[in-house]
Write a protein that holds these residues in place. Structure first.
Motif, PDB file in Angstrom:
ATOM      1  N   ARG A   8      59.835  99.497   5.162  1.00 30.48           N
ATOM      2  CA  ARG A   8      58.398  99.586   4.905  1.00 30.48           C
ATOM      3  C   ARG A   8      57.675 100.431   5.949  1.00 30.48           C
ATOM      4  O   ARG A   8      56.553 100.855   5.724  1.00 30.48           O
ATOM      5  CB  ARG A   8      57.775  98.193   4.880  1.00 30.48           C
ATOM      6  CG  ARG A   8      58.207  97.316   3.720  1.00 30.48           C
ATOM      7  CD  ARG A   8      57.367  96.071   3.670  1.00 30.48           C
ATOM      8  NE  ARG A   8      55.954  96.370   3.503  1.00 30.48           N
ATOM      9  CZ  ARG A   8      54.981  95.463   3.615  1.00 30.48           C
ATOM     10  NH1 ARG A   8      55.287  94.212   3.937  1.00 30.48           N
ATOM     11  NH2 ARG A   8      53.736  95.800   3.439  1.00 30.48           N
ATOM     12  N   LEU A   9      58.305 100.648   7.091  1.00 27.74           N
ATOM     13  CA  LEU A   9      57.642 101.361   8.184  1.00 27.74           C
ATOM     14  C   LEU A   9      57.203 102.775   7.792  1.00 27.74           C
ATOM     15  O   LEU A   9      56.054 103.150   8.068  1.00 27.74           O
ATOM     16  CB  LEU A   9      58.559 101.408   9.403  1.00 27.74           C
ATOM     17  CG  LEU A   9      57.965 102.043  10.667  1.00 27.74           C
ATOM     18  CD1 LEU A   9      56.705 101.294  11.101  1.00 27.74           C
ATOM     19  CD2 LEU A   9      58.997 102.060  11.793  1.00 27.74           C
ATOM     20  N   PRO A  10      58.049 103.596   7.146  1.00 25.11           N
ATOM     21  CA  PRO A  10      57.572 104.935   6.734  1.00 25.11           C
ATOM     22  C   PRO A  10      56.374 104.877   5.794  1.00 25.11           C
ATOM     23  O   PRO A  10      55.456 105.697   5.890  1.00 25.11           O
ATOM     24  CB  PRO A  10      58.798 105.564   6.059  1.00 25.11           C
ATOM     25  CG  PRO A  10      59.956 104.822   6.616  1.00 25.11           C
ATOM     26  CD  PRO A  10      59.482 103.424   6.838  1.00 25.11           C
ATOM     27  N   PHE A  11      56.370 103.904   4.889  1.00 22.67           N
ATOM     28  CA  PHE A  11      55.255 103.767   3.954  1.00 22.67           C
ATOM     29  C   PHE A  11      53.967 103.404   4.686  1.00 22.67           C
ATOM     30  O   PHE A  11      52.902 103.967   4.411  1.00 22.67           O
ATOM     31  CB  PHE A  11      55.597 102.709   2.914  1.00 22.67           C
ATOM     32  CG  PHE A  11      54.507 102.465   1.912  1.00 22.67           C
ATOM     33  CD1 PHE A  11      54.157 103.429   0.982  1.00 22.67           C
ATOM     34  CD2 PHE A  11      53.802 101.266   1.907  1.00 22.67           C
ATOM     35  CE1 PHE A  11      53.146 103.210   0.062  1.00 22.67           C
ATOM     36  CE2 PHE A  11      52.788 101.041   0.996  1.00 22.67           C
ATOM     37  CZ  PHE A  11      52.459 102.023   0.074  1.00 22.67           C
ATOM     38  N   LEU A  12      54.049 102.501   5.642  1.00 27.08           N
ATOM     39  CA  LEU A  12      52.872 102.111   6.412  1.00 27.08           C
ATOM     40  C   LEU A  12      52.375 103.268   7.271  1.00 27.08           C
ATOM     41  O   LEU A  12      51.159 103.464   7.431  1.00 27.08           O
ATOM     42  CB  LEU A  12      53.195 100.900   7.281  1.00 27.08           C
ATOM     43  CG  LEU A  12      53.467  99.593   6.534  1.00 27.08           C
ATOM     44  CD1 LEU A  12      53.862  98.499   7.509  1.00 27.08           C
ATOM     45  CD2 LEU A  12      52.254  99.166   5.724  1.00 27.08           C
ATOM     46  N   LEU A  13      53.306 104.041   7.841  1.00 28.08           N
ATOM     47  CA  LEU A  13      52.907 105.211   8.615  1.00 28.08           C
ATOM     48  C   LEU A  13      52.201 106.243   7.740  1.00 28.08           C
ATOM     49  O   LEU A  13      51.216 106.862   8.160  1.00 28.08           O
ATOM     50  CB  LEU A  13      54.126 105.838   9.292  1.00 28.08           C
ATOM     51  CG  LEU A  13      54.767 105.012  10.417  1.00 28.08           C
ATOM     52  CD1 LEU A  13      56.028 105.701  10.925  1.00 28.08           C
ATOM     53  CD2 LEU A  13      53.782 104.793  11.564  1.00 28.08           C
TER      54      LEU A  13
END
Length: 276
Positions: free
Chosen positions: A7-12
């Motif tokens: 999920r980190l790339p999406f949140l970034l």
């Protein structure tokens, strides 16, 4: 709260997109509070605060009159297109007649016509009616509806169970009564979406006021902003802090409108997704 690596790339991405959308507004507000020599220094926190820019802008131009004009024209344009498009959309959704789909396709095909194609003929019509230098041409065209809004509202009306209309017909309700008492209340989110979108389009429109308005007392806010910049250009003395402060004033009503209409917009998007 832990964030999974997937999920980190999406949140970034969401963070970067939010910054890209918010930064221009933050820059605009910051620049409106700066002295002229620091307007374009790209600092988000002004080194020298000059809030009197918001006092000077009311003295430099009749901003209040332009705001009232924009509110009046925007409300009339939004109300006219919402009501007229809803009536047409209800007709396409409820009535069954030969050639309905063909006629609806012809209506949708009008969206492919660029506005520049009809600009001169429409101007000639208003000129013959003696409506040049009035605010009527800025909103009266919406009395004939909009193909896109008709399409949008028709999809909502198609989602209403037909049995409700048939029951109303048995009880003696007419077509207009079914529209007013059943279709109109049940499609409130869609109607609010149409109203907000059209109000925003009318509020930010510069082309029509440029074409039809000549008297400064009739100017809308975008036309008034251009008047301010043109006056600076003629004098050779650009007071950008005044123009930017006026731009902030012009943005505030739209922020308030979207804040109040946000719930209906989200409801409308969710309803459309469920139907899709």
């Amino acid at each position: 709260m832990t964030i999974s690596p997937r999920r980190l790339p999406f949140l970034l991405f969401l963070t970067a997109a939010t910054f890209a959308f918010v930064y221009p507004l933050v820059w605009l507000v910051s620049a409106s509070l700066k002295p002229r020599s620091q307007v374009f220094d790209n600092r988000l926190i002004p080194a020298v605060f000059q809030p009197e820019n918001y006092v000077r802008v009311w003295e430099a131009a009749p901003v209040m009159r332009w705001l009232v004009n924009s509110l009046t024209v925007g409300f009339m344009a939004a109300a006219a297109v919402t009501l007229s498009s809803a009536v047409v959309a209800f007709g396409f959704a409820y009535f069954r007649f030969r050639g309905r789909n063909l006629l609806f396709g012809v209506l949708l095909s009008t969206m492919m016509l660029p506005g520049a194609v009809t600009m001169i003929p429409v101007y000639l019509i208003w000129n013959q009616l003696g409506m040049i230098d009035t605010q009527i041409p800025l909103w009266a065209q919406n009395l004939f509806g909009s193909a896109f809004y008709v399409f949008l509202l028709r999809q909502f009306f198609l989602g209403i169970p037909r049995e409700l209309f048939e029951a109303a017909r048995v009880d003696g309700c007419g077509y207009f009564g079914m529209f007013r008492r059943i279709a109109f209340p049940l499609c409130k989110p869609a109607l609010v979406i149409v109203f907000v979108f059209e109000f925003k389009a009318s509020w930010s429109d510069l082309m029509k006021p440029l074409i039809y308005l000549q008297t400064p007392d009739y100017f809308t806010m975008p036309r008034g902003l251009k008047q301010i910049i043109d006056a600076f250009a003629l004098s050779g003395h650009y007071e950008w802090e005044i123009a930017i402060a006026a731009s902030v004033i012009a943005v505030v009503p739209m922020i308030v409108l979207f804040a109040f209409g946000q719930r209906y917009i989200l409801d409308g998007v969710a309803t459309t997704a469920q139907k899709g």
